[in-house]
Motif scaffolding. Structure first.
Motif, PDB file in Angstrom:
ATOM      1  N   ALA A 120      -3.661  43.926  15.597  1.00 31.88           N
ATOM      2  CA  ALA A 120      -4.133  44.128  14.228  1.00 31.88           C
ATOM      3  C   ALA A 120      -3.494  45.369  13.614  1.00 31.88           C
ATOM      4  O   ALA A 120      -3.082  45.362  12.443  1.00 31.88           O
ATOM      5  CB  ALA A 120      -5.652  44.246  14.206  1.00 31.88           C
ATOM      6  N   THR A 121      -3.411  46.424  14.403  1.00 30.42           N
ATOM      7  CA  THR A 121      -2.810  47.674  13.924  1.00 30.42           C
ATOM      8  C   THR A 121      -1.360  47.435  13.503  1.00 30.42           C
ATOM      9  O   THR A 121      -0.931  47.884  12.429  1.00 30.42           O
ATOM     10  CB  THR A 121      -2.867  48.753  15.013  1.00 30.42           C
ATOM     11  OG1 THR A 121      -4.246  49.007  15.352  1.00 30.42           O
ATOM     12  CG2 THR A 121      -2.212  50.040  14.539  1.00 30.42           C
ATOM     13  N   ALA A 122      -0.611  46.724  14.345  1.00 30.33           N
ATOM     14  CA  ALA A 122       0.794  46.448  14.045  1.00 30.33           C
ATOM     15  C   ALA A 122       0.924  45.602  12.780  1.00 30.33           C
ATOM     16  O   ALA A 122       1.768  45.878  11.917  1.00 30.33           O
ATOM     17  CB  ALA A 122       1.448  45.740  15.230  1.00 30.33           C
ATOM     18  N   SER A 123       0.089  44.577  12.646  1.00 29.11           N
ATOM     19  CA  SER A 123       0.187  43.678  11.495  1.00 29.11           C
ATOM     20  C   SER A 123      -0.186  44.374  10.185  1.00 29.11           C
ATOM     21  O   SER A 123       0.541  44.279   9.183  1.00 29.11           O
ATOM     22  CB  SER A 123      -0.724  42.460  11.700  1.00 29.11           C
ATOM     23  OG  SER A 123      -0.254  41.656  12.756  1.00 29.11           O
ATOM     24  N   PHE A 124      -1.298  45.078  10.185  1.00 30.32           N
ATOM     25  CA  PHE A 124      -1.732  45.743   8.947  1.00 30.32           C
ATOM     26  C   PHE A 124      -0.799  46.892   8.575  1.00 30.32           C
ATOM     27  O   PHE A 124      -0.525  47.120   7.397  1.00 30.32           O
ATOM     28  CB  PHE A 124      -3.172  46.240   9.091  1.00 30.32           C
ATOM     29  CG  PHE A 124      -4.201  45.180   8.828  1.00 30.32           C
ATOM     30  CD1 PHE A 124      -4.582  44.871   7.528  1.00 30.32           C
ATOM     31  CD2 PHE A 124      -4.775  44.483   9.872  1.00 30.32           C
ATOM     32  CE1 PHE A 124      -5.520  43.894   7.277  1.00 30.32           C
ATOM     33  CE2 PHE A 124      -5.716  43.492   9.638  1.00 30.32           C
ATOM     34  CZ  PHE A 124      -6.097  43.185   8.335  1.00 30.32           C
ATOM     35  N   THR A 125      -0.302  47.590   9.586  1.00 35.35           N
ATOM     36  CA  THR A 125       0.632  48.687   9.310  1.00 35.35           C
ATOM     37  C   THR A 125       1.907  48.161   8.673  1.00 35.35           C
ATOM     38  O   THR A 125       2.390  48.702   7.672  1.00 35.35           O
ATOM     39  CB  THR A 125       0.960  49.445  10.608  1.00 35.35           C
ATOM     40  OG1 THR A 125      -0.242  50.014  11.144  1.00 35.35           O
ATOM     41  CG2 THR A 125       1.966  50.556  10.345  1.00 35.35           C
ATOM     42  N   ALA A 126       2.451  47.077   9.254  1.00 34.14           N
ATOM     43  CA  ALA A 126       3.701  46.514   8.741  1.00 34.14           C
ATOM     44  C   ALA A 126       3.525  45.971   7.323  1.00 34.14           C
ATOM     45  O   ALA A 126       4.371  46.203   6.448  1.00 34.14           O
ATOM     46  CB  ALA A 126       4.189  45.407   9.674  1.00 34.14           C
ATOM     47  N   SER A 127       2.420  45.243   7.080  1.00 33.64           N
ATOM     48  CA  SER A 127       2.198  44.674   5.750  1.00 33.64           C
ATOM     49  C   SER A 127       2.000  45.766   4.706  1.00 33.64           C
ATOM     50  O   SER A 127       2.545  45.684   3.592  1.00 33.64           O
ATOM     51  CB  SER A 127       0.975  43.752   5.773  1.00 33.64           C
ATOM     52  OG  SER A 127       1.195  42.636   6.600  1.00 33.64           O
ATOM     53  N   ALA A 128       1.247  46.797   5.033  1.00 36.00           N
ATOM     54  CA  ALA A 128       0.952  47.868   4.072  1.00 36.00           C
ATOM     55  C   ALA A 128       2.163  48.744   3.806  1.00 36.00           C
ATOM     56  O   ALA A 128       2.355  49.226   2.680  1.00 36.00           O
ATOM     57  CB  ALA A 128      -0.210  48.714   4.585  1.00 36.00           C
TER      58      ALA A 128
END
Length: 481
Positions: A120-128
């Motif tokens: 989740a951290t990787a996905s939200f960080t990349a999208s943001a």
């Protein structure tokens, strides 16, 4: 994190009176849900996962989540892909922005929590990052959830984790007969199964307005239908009463009377519940006193809480404010956060007590009214069954003085509905072939009335569905534009 009460339990209880509980609330699922993942951006979303971490169902816990998920399908995806999709949509629809960039992830069950949080951290960080936003990921629960955790653990003498409480509260939101005490004794898999089953059956357009409209329409339909059916089924038993003096009665138990008694009680209780549900739905919109807003603003070091006037808005504001903090900032502000929790919880307690009092007052009067559903001669011809009915009323009255009167009320409704269904099935085997044929013939004569009631129900549901779809579509288009 404001969670909407979907009232699946209430809808299933209403359907039970039509003999449809098994099909409407079938708890069997093709694949067993063994893990639960809560994602709170505001939208608030939860995922039920199978043993391979594939998404079995998705639950939208508030309206923002319904907007984000509308016309999206995450079922069948790996948890990693589902989280990535939620992250992309959260950024695309501006739920993650310069003023709201905290994401809380909670995991319960068999899944590896560390792996899911890392994904989740990787996905939200990349999208943001694509929008130049730095997100803060936590797994401590929102401010509101932490506040409720402190209260519930103290009040019930429990030691729940924040993830366990999130799971319990979500299970309660789809099963309003479930109490905190009972849920705390259940296995994690049992609670996840409750959520998974409900989420699998909920319509994606089931907004609060849709649910309310359907609930009212179903209540009117089934109560009117049950009244019509009871008037027919009691006829052969009423006719048999003339033989009491001669001792030549054909039927030892007046099941027609019992059916009328239970369906009447169900209607009275269901109508009262509708009224209290309306009161409860308005509780979140209670205006927050200026003194509380000022105290919160002072604790946060801001001049005022812009855009905050209701309790729901205050919860959302504080959830976002605290989630936006880094772990270091939260640690440094721990004393302030605890003081805020105490201040807000004191106000929340007044709202909870007000709603609880509404239940108690409504049902204190209701318990007296329920006895009016028993005809005067009933104790003579069905004393054993009348005693059982009176016991139900007494138990309801006692339960309403407990910590969770709402769950007690819905449990009583469920029990009365089940008794009515059982009595109806008993009559089908108890009546003679001649009397049963007479009843079936009379039922045919009221078919037009029942068809009219059903048409009105279907029309109300269709209208509510169309309005909900248009509403969600408009909101989603507005956020993407």
């Amino acid at each position: 994190m404001k969670k909407s009460i979907i009232r699946v339990g209430a809808c299933c209880v209403v359907l039970a009176m039509a003999g449809s509980l098994a099909s409407a609330c079938d708890t069997s699922t093709k694949d067993e849900a063994v893990s639960y993942v809560s994602v709170d951006v505001n939208p608030s979303i939860s995922l039920s996962l199978d043993k391979n971490d594939k998404v079995l169902s998705v639950y939208a816990a508030n309206e923002d989540a319904q907007v984000l998920l509308y016309e999206e399908d995450l079922t069948g995806l790996s948890v990693e892909d589902a989280l990535a999709k939620i992250a992309d949509l959260s950024v695309e629809m501006n739920y993650i922005n310069d003023g709201n960039y905290g994401v809380d992830i909670l995991v319960e069950g068999e899944a590896d929590a560390d792996e899911i949080i890392a994904s989740a951290t990787a996905s939200f960080t990349a999208s943001a990052e694509e929008e130049g936003i730095d997100v803060n990921i936590s797994s401590e629960g929102t401010f509101t959830l932490q506040r409720e955790l402190d209260k519930i653990n103290a009040e019930y003498n429990l030691d729940l984790s924040v993830a366990e409480l999130s799971l319990i509260l979500e299970a309660q939101s789809v099963d309003n007969t479930l109490t905190i005490s009972a849920a705390a004794e259940m296995d994690t898999e049992e609670l996840i199964a409750i959520i998974n089953t409900a989420a699998s059956q909920l319509e994606p357009y089931a907004t609060a307005a849709y649910n309310s409209a359907v609930r009212v329409a179903q209540s009117a339909y089934y109560n009117a239908k049950n009244s019509a059916l009871a008037s027919v089924w009691c006829i052969p038993y009423t006719a048999d009463l003339v033989h009491i003096l001669t001792g030549n009665r054909q039927y030892e138990v007046n099941y027609g009377l019992l059916y009328t008694m239970y369906t009447g009680a169900y209607g009275v209780l269901d109508t009262a519940l509708l009224a209290v549900e309306e009161v409860e739905s308005l509780a979140e919109q209670t205006a927050v006193p200026a003194s509380v807003l000022a105290a919160v603003a002072e604790a946060l070091g801001v001049e005022s809480l812009e855009g905050v006037s209701t309790f729901a808005e205050l919860n959302d504001y504080l959830d976002s404010y605290i989630k936006n903090m880094t772990a270091e900032e939260r640690a440094a502000a721990e004393e302030t956060i605890q003081a805020l929790m105490a201040e807000v919880q004191a106000f929340a307690d007044t709202i909870d007590e007000s709603v609880s009092q509404e239940y108690k007052e409504a049902f204190s009067e209701l318990c007296e009214n329920l006895t009016s559903c028993i005809p005067e001669y009933a104790s003579v011809v069905a004393s054993e069954y009348v005693s059982e009915f009176n016991s139900l009323v007494t138990e309801l009255s006692a339960a309403l003085d407990g910590k969770e009167p709402e769950a007690a009320a819905y449990a009583a409704l469920e029990t009365i509905g089940a008794r009515a269904d059982e009595t109806l099935e008993t009559m089908k085997t108890d009546l003679s072939e001649t009397d049963l044929a007479t009843v079936n013939s009379m039922l045919e004569t009221i078919n037009s009335t029942l068809s009219g009631l059903e048409n009105a129900l279907n029309s109300a549901i269709t209208n509510a569905e169309n309005e909900a779809k248009e509403y969600l579509s408009s909101l989603k288009e507005g956020r993407i534009a």
